[in-house]
Design a protein around this motif. Structure first.
Motif, mmCIF file in Angstrom:
data_model
loop_
_atom_site.group_PDB
_atom_site.id
_atom_site.type_symbol
_atom_site.label_atom_id
_atom_site.label_comp_id
_atom_site.label_asym_id
_atom_site.label_seq_id
_atom_site.Cartn_x
_atom_site.Cartn_y
_atom_site.Cartn_z
ATOM 1 N N GLU A 325 44.951 16.742 -12.043
ATOM 2 C CA GLU A 325 43.786 16.443 -11.205
ATOM 3 C C GLU A 325 42.573 16.220 -12.097
ATOM 4 O OE1 GLU A 325 40.316 16.868 -8.988
ATOM 5 O OE2 GLU A 325 40.969 18.545 -10.244
ATOM 6 N N ASN A 326 41.735 15.244 -11.759
ATOM 7 C CA ASN A 326 40.644 14.824 -12.635
ATOM 8 C C ASN A 326 39.629 15.924 -12.930
ATOM 9 O OD1 ASN A 326 41.480 12.222 -13.184
ATOM 10 N ND2 ASN A 326 40.409 11.328 -11.440
ATOM 11 N N LEU A 327 39.159 16.619 -11.901
ATOM 12 C CA LEU A 327 38.122 17.628 -12.113
ATOM 13 C C LEU A 327 38.629 18.749 -13.012
ATOM 14 C CD1 LEU A 327 35.293 18.677 -11.543
ATOM 15 C CD2 LEU A 327 36.169 19.728 -9.437
ATOM 16 N N GLU A 328 39.840 19.210 -12.743
ATOM 17 C CA GLU A 328 40.432 20.245 -13.595
ATOM 18 C C GLU A 328 40.622 19.724 -15.018
ATOM 19 O OE1 GLU A 328 43.894 23.300 -12.676
ATOM 20 O OE2 GLU A 328 44.730 21.417 -13.430
ATOM 21 N N TRP A 364 32.526 22.233 -11.676
ATOM 22 C CA TRP A 364 33.758 23.021 -11.639
ATOM 23 C C TRP A 364 33.433 24.456 -11.983
ATOM 24 C CZ3 TRP A 364 36.531 26.404 -14.447
ATOM 25 C CH2 TRP A 364 37.869 26.632 -14.089
ATOM 26 N N PRO A 365 33.985 25.435 -11.298
ATOM 27 C CA PRO A 365 34.864 25.283 -10.133
ATOM 28 C C PRO A 365 34.068 24.961 -8.881
ATOM 29 C CG PRO A 365 34.519 27.599 -10.635
ATOM 30 C CD PRO A 365 33.820 26.840 -11.717
ATOM 31 N N ASP A 366 34.731 24.324 -7.917
ATOM 32 C CA ASP A 366 34.084 24.070 -6.633
ATOM 33 C C ASP A 366 34.811 24.863 -5.548
ATOM 34 O OD1 ASP A 366 36.429 22.719 -6.113
ATOM 35 O OD2 ASP A 366 35.534 20.714 -6.263
ATOM 36 N N SER A 367 34.442 24.623 -4.311
ATOM 37 C CA SER A 367 34.989 25.421 -3.213
ATOM 38 C C SER A 367 36.494 25.255 -3.047
ATOM 39 C CB SER A 367 34.291 25.049 -1.902
ATOM 40 O OG SER A 367 34.448 23.657 -1.638
ATOM 41 N N SER A 368 37.036 24.145 -3.539
ATOM 42 C CA SER A 368 38.475 23.903 -3.373
ATOM 43 C C SER A 368 39.299 24.356 -4.576
ATOM 44 C CB SER A 368 38.723 22.409 -3.126
ATOM 45 O OG SER A 368 38.325 21.650 -4.256
ATOM 46 N N THR A 369 38.640 24.860 -5.613
ATOM 47 C CA THR A 369 39.360 25.255 -6.826
ATOM 48 C C THR A 369 40.161 26.535 -6.582
ATOM 49 O OG1 THR A 369 37.604 24.301 -8.196
ATOM 50 C CG2 THR A 369 39.129 25.814 -9.274
ATOM 51 N N SER A 370 41.440 26.477 -6.895
ATOM 52 C CA SER A 370 42.314 27.638 -6.690
ATOM 53 C C SER A 370 42.204 28.611 -7.862
ATOM 54 C CB SER A 370 43.764 27.174 -6.549
ATOM 55 O OG SER A 370 44.226 26.620 -7.769
#
Length: 436
Positions: A325-328, A364-370
């Motif tokens: 995934e790009n953001l990670e 990063w991290p955002d609300s969807s980051t596990s």
């Protein structure tokens, strides 16, 4: 060259996330022992509708078995639902080539091991799917391969094309047969790293191949261990000192090393001429340069970023940026290499703007980051610390080389020929190769 200083890398935390999927190619290990063969090679239909790619391999002696017509084309069969050619082991692919085994499969089609009756040699034939876009891509690849063949005197850098033909609506490209890919060698060796002297030899040859392509105004765009093949399948077992103090089960206290360091580049299906229009995204995820992710356009330097990632993987046994995934991916880059340059963030394409906050910092991290993603990023050390963990001698030179290859700004990144003059390759002028 004999290896006298073999220092194994310190173990790092095991990443339990799924590893990258190996991309099948025509790399295979040395043939394993087989039971006695029947007098006639059985007819085994091959294709997704028949055996799902699970095929028996027959040793080369089977090509001389009697009872199979040599110069007769097989009956016409419809392709499978995905446009793959359906074939049978032992039959002909045109009267000239006899199919011995299936070596691999990818999005492009299949690779078959064949006997060339005319030249009396074993070859690898890439049989492209009978779909228009793949046929077009194959013709571009043939153009690239023929250009490489004309200029690669001695055929030392890139896999050599032997022939090509159009057979029943399938473009077929005939190659010399090589050994396993570096990725396949790592995988079958339980992802145990290569010694630093061997990494140096691989790196030198890889950069020579990249420099050769760039001189011809060609950009590979898909450099990775899967696309670097050993010329020979021969290997040798040596003690693995990291495992000697552990339980001696299944020979785990030994590891394999290739007998020869000779390698060649393969897979020019994505290779681009400098003057051609460049697609938006190139490279396999783990080896993709930051300018590609940010939509800033790309050119020759994207290949050098991939080389840097490959060298780290050969030293550690695992991909530097194991992400999908790009953001990670960008977060991992910043963890290992430091913050992205502001001038690159400001110029990021609209599709990449979402990865950054208004302060021009990575969001990063955002609300969807596990939590799994956060652990994967936080466990990564800085580049210098990582290499110091993996390498004893030559660590300083290797760190400096990697810092040049993994510069964010493509304009500041080392060029292939400059990298070849780096002390990591030139400090010991007595090095003449790696042979056991």
């Amino acid at each position: 060259m004999e290896m006298q200083k073999m220092v194994e890398c310190l173990q790092r935390g095991v990443d339990t996330r799924p590893r990258k999927r190996p991309r099948l190619t025509w790399d295979v290990p040395a043939p394993a022992p087989h039971p006695p063969l029947p007098k006639v090679i059985p007819t085994v239909y091959c294709g997704q509708e028949f055996m799902n790619g699970l095929l028996p391999n027959y040793p080369y002696s089977s090509i001389y078995c009697k009872g199979v017509p040599r110069n007769i084309s097989p009956p016409w069969r419809s392709d499978d639902k995905d446009g793959h050619y359906v074939f049978a082991i032992g039959e002909n692919l045109t009267p000239r080539y006899r199919i011995l085994s299936k070596m691999g499969e990818g999005t492009f089609g299949q690779v078959l091991e064949c006997l060339d009756h005319e030249r009396k040699e074993i070859v690898a034939i890439k049989v492209v799917r009978s779909i228009h876009k793949y046929r077009e891509a194959a013709m571009i690849e043939i153009d690239v391969l023929q250009k490489l063949l004309r200029h690669d005197v001695g055929g030392r850098r890139c896999v050599q094309i032997r022939n090509w033909f159009d057979y029943r609506n399938h473009i077929c490209i005939v190659f010399e047969k090589l050994g396993p890919s570096l990725y396949d060698f790592l995988r079958k060796n339980s992802y145990r790293s290569f010694p630093i002297d061997l990494v140096r030899e691989f790196g030198r040859q890889l950069l020579e191949s990249v420099a050769f392509m760039h001189d011809l105004r060609l950009i590979h765009t898909d450099l990775k261990p899967e696309n670097i093949l050993l010329v020979s399948s021969e290997s040798i077992k040596i003690p693995d000192f990291k495992f000697l103090s552990r339980s001696m089960k299944d020979g785990s206290y030994f590891k394999n090393l290739p007998k020869s360091s000779a390698i060649k580049l393969i897979d020019f299906g994505s290779t681009t001429f400098e003057h051609q229009d460049h697609s938006y995204v190139v490279s396999t995820r783990h080896y993709r340069a930051p300018e590609v992710i940010l939509g800033l356009g790309w050119n020759y330097p994207c290949d050098l970023w991939s080389v840097g990632c490959i060298l780290v993987e050969l030293c550690s046994g695992e991909a530097l940026f194991q992400t999908h995934e790009n953001l990670e991916h960008l977060a991992m880059m910043e963890r290992v290499l430091g913050p992205l340059p502001q001038h690159m963030i400001i110029r990021a394409d609209r599709r990449a703007e979402k990865y950054f906050k208004r302060s021009a910092r990575l969001g990063w991290p955002d609300s969807s980051t596990s939590r799994e993603s956060m652990r994967a990023v936080w466990k990564l050390p800085r580049l210098q610390n990582l290499i110091m963990q993996l390498v004893d001698n030559s660590a300083g030179d290797l760190i400096d080389l990697l810092q040049g290859l993994l510069r964010y700004d493509p304009g500041e990144r080392l060029k292939a020929r400059d990298a070849l003059r780096h002390p990591f390759f030139t400090r010991d002028l007595r090095r003449v190769g790696y042979h056991l």
